[in-house]
Design a protein around this motif. Structure first.
Motif: not given
Length: 125
Positions: A3, A10, A23, A32
């Motif tokens: 992540r 993101l 996510v 995602v």
């Protein structure tokens, strides 16, 4: 861990207001989902994924849908822009400005005369 690696993706998704965004991190993979407004925004996300993870990243799975497939993008004219500059931004070639002009003849009468604030359709090629 994964992540953090894709945090820029993101963040871009938030900036683009990706709808129904989700996510999850599972078994060292980032998953995602979401819906981009246009194909251009989807492409921006994929370009960022490839920039971070390489051409065929194996640590991310993205399912990005497009809400409006009838246009490539929508663009609000800013001060100092020309159709050539806008065409270069979206298509990589300023010479494709005629495509944008032709898609917007309802509001544009001359390809050399655009005004800040006008909302232009950037057509699919």
């Amino acid at each position: 861990m994964v992540r953090a690696k894709y945090q820029d993706v993101l963040d871009l998704g938030e900036k683009l207001n990706i709808k129904e965004g989700k996510v999850e991190e599972e078994n060292g993979k980032l998953k995602v989902w979401g819906t981009a407004s246009t194909q251009y925004e989807k492409n921006l996300l994929w370009d960022e994924i490839k920039r971070i993870g390489g051409e065929n990243p194996t640590d991310i799975m993205a399912d990005i849908k497009v809400e409006d497939e009838s246009v490539y993008a929508r663009h609000t004219v800013a001060s100092g822009e020309t159709l050539g500059k806008i065409a270069k931004q979206y298509y990589g070639e300023p010479g494709k400005y005629q495509k944008i002009f032709q898609a917007n003849t309802d509001i544009l009468k001359n390809p050399d005369l655009i005004h800040p604030g006008q909302e232009l359709i950037i057509p699919n090629l």
